[in-house]
Scaffold this motif. Sequence first.
Motif, PDB file in Angstrom:
ATOM      1  N   UNK A  97       0.828  -1.179   0.000  1.00  0.00           N
ATOM      2  CA  UNK A  97       0.000   0.000   0.000  1.00  0.00           C
ATOM      3  C   UNK A  97       0.873   1.244   0.000  1.00  0.00           C
ATOM      4  N   UNK A  98       1.694   1.446   0.948  1.00  0.00           N
ATOM      5  CA  UNK A  98       2.730   2.453   0.910  1.00  0.00           C
ATOM      6  C   UNK A  98       2.319   3.920   0.814  1.00  0.00           C
ATOM      7  N   UNK A  99       1.105   4.209   0.424  1.00  0.00           N
ATOM      8  CA  UNK A  99       0.675   5.598   0.286  1.00  0.00           C
ATOM      9  C   UNK A  99      -0.821   5.687   0.565  1.00  0.00           C
TER      10      UNK A  99
ATOM     11  N   UNK B 199      -8.717  -5.149  12.042  1.00  0.00           N
ATOM     12  CA  UNK B 199      -9.704  -6.203  11.846  1.00  0.00           C
ATOM     13  C   UNK B 199     -10.778  -5.744  10.877  1.00  0.00           C
ATOM     14  N   UNK B 200     -11.830  -6.521  10.726  1.00  0.00           N
ATOM     15  CA  UNK B 200     -12.899  -6.187   9.784  1.00  0.00           C
ATOM     16  C   UNK B 200     -13.575  -4.847  10.076  1.00  0.00           C
TER      17      UNK B 200
ATOM     18  N   UNK C 251     -10.096  -6.857   2.578  1.00  0.00           N
ATOM     19  CA  UNK C 251      -9.245  -7.999   2.930  1.00  0.00           C
ATOM     20  C   UNK C 251      -7.776  -7.581   3.011  1.00  0.00           C
ATOM     21  N   UNK C 252      -7.336  -6.749   2.078  1.00  0.00           N
ATOM     22  CA  UNK C 252      -5.938  -6.297   2.089  1.00  0.00           C
ATOM     23  C   UNK C 252      -5.660  -5.433   3.317  1.00  0.00           C
TER      24      UNK C 252
ATOM     25  N   UNK D  67      -3.860   2.920   0.104  1.00  0.00           N
ATOM     26  CA  UNK D  67      -4.855   2.537   1.102  1.00  0.00           C
ATOM     27  C   UNK D  67      -6.255   2.681   0.507  1.00  0.00           C
ATOM     28  N   UNK D  68      -6.472   3.768  -0.249  1.00  0.00           N
ATOM     29  CA  UNK D  68      -7.780   4.004  -0.862  1.00  0.00           C
ATOM     30  C   UNK D  68      -8.134   2.884  -1.840  1.00  0.00           C
TER      31      UNK D  68
END
Length: 175
Positions: A1-3, A22-23, A13-14, A7-8
């Motif tokens: 993800x790194x940025x 968590x969920x 799941x990732x 994340x967006x």
Amino acid sequence: MGSLSGVQQATLEELQRINAVGPVKAAQIKAALELGRRLTTEQPDSARLIVRSPLDVAMLWMSEMGLLEQEELRVILLNTRNEIVKRATVYRGSVNSAQVRPAEVLREAVRANLPSMVVVHNHPSGDPSPSPDDIALTRRLVEGSELLSIDFLDHIVIGRGRFLSMREQKLGFAG
């Protein structure tokens, strides 16, 4: 993800693969990012945004559309003062294409009885250089909009942090 854009784009799941996420926390992160995205595109009812240049359109949609993993084509409909009255997503395509019928793009302006429109679509590759299909679509939209007396102002292609105005580049528009 790194940025933040990573994340967006991450799935729930990732996000859950991150330590202590968590969920529920993953869903909260995604919800917060979506609220932030909506906040950046929200406009007060009393003050409509005005389109004065291709940059105005690009600034409204670059942060959102530059991150999409599929092509999307949107229509921005304007009143006689070039105020944005309506926005509609007309097509969602694959990673590198979207089959677009000009009639469906122009139908939005006809239905709303608005005199002007701008089309904007993204290239998930990040490169806003128009394809031959993009240029051909623009030509067909110019022809169709002339027949319907709709002022087709521009076709903007969004990449990651970059954009291109087809009108400024004289691609699909008469000189």
